[in-house]
Design a protein around this motif. Structure first.
Motif, PDB file in Angstrom:
ATOM      1  N   GLY A  20       0.794  -1.220   0.000  1.00 43.93           N
ATOM      2  CA  GLY A  20       0.000   0.000   0.000  1.00 43.93           C
ATOM      3  C   GLY A  20       0.822   1.264   0.000  1.00 43.93           C
ATOM      4  N   LYS A  21       2.162   1.131  -0.116  1.00 39.80           N
ATOM      5  CA  LYS A  21       3.027   2.311  -0.147  1.00 39.80           C
ATOM      6  C   LYS A  21       2.927   3.004  -1.497  1.00 39.80           C
ATOM      7  N   VAL A  22       3.053   4.326  -1.474  1.00 37.86           N
ATOM      8  CA  VAL A  22       3.002   5.101  -2.704  1.00 37.86           C
ATOM      9  C   VAL A  22       4.278   4.847  -3.506  1.00 37.86           C
ATOM     10  N   ARG A  23       4.151   4.745  -4.826  1.00 33.55           N
ATOM     11  CA  ARG A  23       5.291   4.436  -5.688  1.00 33.55           C
ATOM     12  C   ARG A  23       6.054   5.689  -6.109  1.00 33.55           C
ATOM     13  N   VAL A  24       5.417   6.830  -6.095  1.00 31.96           N
ATOM     14  CA  VAL A  24       6.059   8.099  -6.431  1.00 31.96           C
ATOM     15  C   VAL A  24       5.780   9.054  -5.278  1.00 31.96           C
ATOM     16  N   SER A  25       6.237  10.297  -5.397  1.00 35.98           N
ATOM     17  CA  SER A  25       5.982  11.218  -4.300  1.00 35.98           C
ATOM     18  C   SER A  25       4.480  11.476  -4.164  1.00 35.98           C
ATOM     19  N   VAL A  26       4.059  11.686  -2.942  1.00 28.30           N
ATOM     20  CA  VAL A  26       2.640  11.933  -2.670  1.00 28.30           C
ATOM     21  C   VAL A  26       2.151  13.163  -3.429  1.00 28.30           C
ATOM     22  N   ASP A  27       2.971  14.207  -3.486  1.00 31.65           N
ATOM     23  CA  ASP A  27       2.564  15.430  -4.170  1.00 31.65           C
ATOM     24  C   ASP A  27       2.422  15.206  -5.674  1.00 31.65           C
ATOM     25  N   MET A  28       3.349  14.469  -6.263  1.00 29.84           N
ATOM     26  CA  MET A  28       3.258  14.204  -7.695  1.00 29.84           C
ATOM     27  C   MET A  28       2.026  13.369  -8.026  1.00 29.84           C
ATOM     28  N   LEU A  29       1.792  12.325  -7.227  1.00 34.08           N
ATOM     29  CA  LEU A  29       0.603  11.515  -7.464  1.00 34.08           C
ATOM     30  C   LEU A  29      -0.656  12.352  -7.276  1.00 34.08           C
ATOM     31  N   GLY A  30      -0.631  13.262  -6.298  1.00 34.19           N
ATOM     32  CA  GLY A  30      -1.770  14.143  -6.082  1.00 34.19           C
ATOM     33  C   GLY A  30      -2.077  14.996  -7.299  1.00 34.19           C
ATOM     34  N   CYS A  31      -1.040  15.451  -8.000  1.00 34.82           N
ATOM     35  CA  CYS A  31      -1.263  16.207  -9.237  1.00 34.82           C
ATOM     36  C   CYS A  31      -1.986  15.342 -10.262  1.00 34.82           C
ATOM     37  N   GLY A  32      -1.526  14.100 -10.386  1.00 31.12           N
ATOM     38  CA  GLY A  32      -2.168  13.203 -11.337  1.00 31.12           C
ATOM     39  C   GLY A  32      -3.604  12.903 -10.970  1.00 31.12           C
ATOM     40  N   LEU A  33      -3.868  12.712  -9.685  1.00 28.12           N
ATOM     41  CA  LEU A  33      -5.230  12.406  -9.245  1.00 28.12           C
ATOM     42  C   LEU A  33      -6.150  13.606  -9.434  1.00 28.12           C
ATOM     43  N   ALA A  34      -5.627  14.814  -9.193  1.00 28.23           N
ATOM     44  CA  ALA A  34      -6.441  16.011  -9.421  1.00 28.23           C
ATOM     45  C   ALA A  34      -6.821  16.117 -10.894  1.00 28.23           C
ATOM     46  N   ALA A  35      -5.844  15.864 -11.763  1.00 27.37           N
ATOM     47  CA  ALA A  35      -6.126  15.894 -13.200  1.00 27.37           C
ATOM     48  C   ALA A  35      -7.083  14.781 -13.584  1.00 27.37           C
ATOM     49  N   ALA A  36      -6.932  13.617 -12.966  1.00 26.60           N
ATOM     50  CA  ALA A  36      -7.822  12.498 -13.278  1.00 26.60           C
ATOM     51  C   ALA A  36      -9.258  12.807 -12.871  1.00 26.60           C
ATOM     52  N   ALA A  37      -9.428  13.492 -11.746  1.00 28.72           N
ATOM     53  CA  ALA A  37     -10.783  13.872 -11.325  1.00 28.72           C
ATOM     54  C   ALA A  37     -11.416  14.805 -12.344  1.00 28.72           C
ATOM     55  N   HIS A  85      -3.636  25.527 -12.763  1.00 27.84           N
ATOM     56  CA  HIS A  85      -4.059  26.118 -11.487  1.00 27.84           C
ATOM     57  C   HIS A  85      -5.114  25.244 -10.819  1.00 27.84           C
ATOM     58  N   TRP A  86      -6.004  24.661 -11.614  1.00 20.69           N
ATOM     59  CA  TRP A  86      -7.005  23.760 -11.058  1.00 20.69           C
ATOM     60  C   TRP A  86      -6.356  22.507 -10.480  1.00 20.69           C
ATOM     61  N   VAL A  87      -5.359  21.970 -11.166  1.00 25.96           N
ATOM     62  CA  VAL A  87      -4.659  20.795 -10.649  1.00 25.96           C
ATOM     63  C   VAL A  87      -4.021  21.111  -9.296  1.00 25.96           C
ATOM     64  N   ALA A  88      -3.359  22.252  -9.201  1.00 29.15           N
ATOM     65  CA  ALA A  88      -2.738  22.653  -7.943  1.00 29.15           C
ATOM     66  C   ALA A  88      -3.784  22.910  -6.858  1.00 29.15           C
ATOM     67  N   HIS A  89      -4.919  23.461  -7.244  1.00 30.88           N
ATOM     68  CA  HIS A  89      -5.980  23.785  -6.291  1.00 30.88           C
ATOM     69  C   HIS A  89      -6.621  22.523  -5.708  1.00 30.88           C
ATOM     70  N   LEU A  90      -6.828  21.523  -6.538  1.00 31.91           N
ATOM     71  CA  LEU A  90      -7.499  20.301  -6.085  1.00 31.91           C
ATOM     72  C   LEU A  90      -6.554  19.324  -5.401  1.00 31.91           C
ATOM     73  N   ARG A  91      -5.267  19.438  -5.668  1.00 28.72           N
ATOM     74  CA  ARG A  91      -4.301  18.431  -5.214  1.00 28.72           C
ATOM     75  C   ARG A  91      -4.312  18.158  -3.708  1.00 28.72           C
ATOM     76  N   PRO A  92      -4.371  19.158  -2.822  1.00 25.31           N
ATOM     77  CA  PRO A  92      -4.213  18.862  -1.393  1.00 25.31           C
ATOM     78  C   PRO A  92      -5.229  17.872  -0.818  1.00 25.31           C
ATOM     79  N   GLU A  93      -6.459  17.863  -1.347  1.00 19.77           N
ATOM     80  CA  GLU A  93      -7.505  17.019  -0.766  1.00 19.77           C
ATOM     81  C   GLU A  93      -7.852  15.796  -1.605  1.00 19.77           C
TER      82      GLU A  93
END
Length: 212
Positions: A20-37, A85-93
């Motif tokens: 269950g460990k993250v494979r890349v940095s949490v912040d980088m994955l968060g960018c991808g997840l924000a874009a995916a949303a 900007h939207w990716v950065a805005h959504l990333r934290p949560e």
């Protein structure tokens, strides 16, 4: 991984299926997840993008914890802002929201532990490790047959690559994989390409901050 939304697929690719460990940095994955949303709404045809900016939306809240949050932010902030900007805005949560959605479906488990220094660590092992690898396996297969890519798989492949996740295609060399990913990105619809460029910009900004 039939039936999983885009962000859920990226989440599983971004975590080891056993630990269950993250494979890349949490912040980088968060960018991808924000874009995916955002990509989930693009794929549904309820979000419009023009010239790298969020132009408008028809999406409504449906009870989904991920897309409802995006819609709430759209209603609060409004259109006209650059996608990065939207990716950065959504990333934290966004990581917590995607994890909540997936845990609710029984796809992952949430495990917490405390390190020697007292830091709380959270991991998300897959409920079924074999099922958890299907997205990555599917992308590797599709790179060998690029004409078979569907829109979600194509966007997933580019988002995964954008956050530093490797895609392995057993029938292709590393160079061939890179070439086919480059061709795949050029074949994406313009709004999907804009979303990928937004991830690249957000990831680059995180890299700069980490070296500041």
């Amino acid at each position: 991984m039939a039936g999983l939304a885009l962000a859920d697929e990226l989440f599983q690719m971004g975590h080891d299926e056993y630990s269950g460990k993250v494979r890349v940095s949490v912040d980088m994955l968060g960018c991808g997840l924000a874009a995916a949303a955002l990509g989930e709404l693009l794929l549904a045809g309820t979000l419009s993008v023009q010239d790298g900016k969020l132009a408008g939306w028809t999406a409504r809240q449906t009870g989904d914890p991920v897309t409802d949050q995006v819609v709430a932010q759209l209603q609060r902030v409004g259109a006209g802002h650059a996608l990065h900007h939207w990716v950065a805005h959504l990333r934290p949560e966004i990581t917590e929201l995607v994890a909540y959605r997936m845990a609710g479906k029984g796809v992952i488990r949430r495990e917490t532990s405390r390190s020697f220094t007292g830091r709380v660590q959270t991991r998300f092992p897959a409920s079924d490790p074999t099922e958890a690898t299907r997205s990555a396996v599917r992308l590797g297969f599709l790179l060998g047959r690029p004409s078979d890519f569907d829109p979600q798989s194509a966007l997933l492949a580019m988002l995964a690559t954008g956050v530093g996740l490797d895609i392995v295609a057993p029938s292709l060399s590393g160079g061939q994989v890179r070439d086919r990913l480059a061709l795949l990105q050029r074949s994406l619809p313009a709004d999907h390409r804009d979303l990928i460029r937004a991830v690249d910009t957000a990831v680059a900004a995180i890299a700069l901050q980490s070296h500041a």
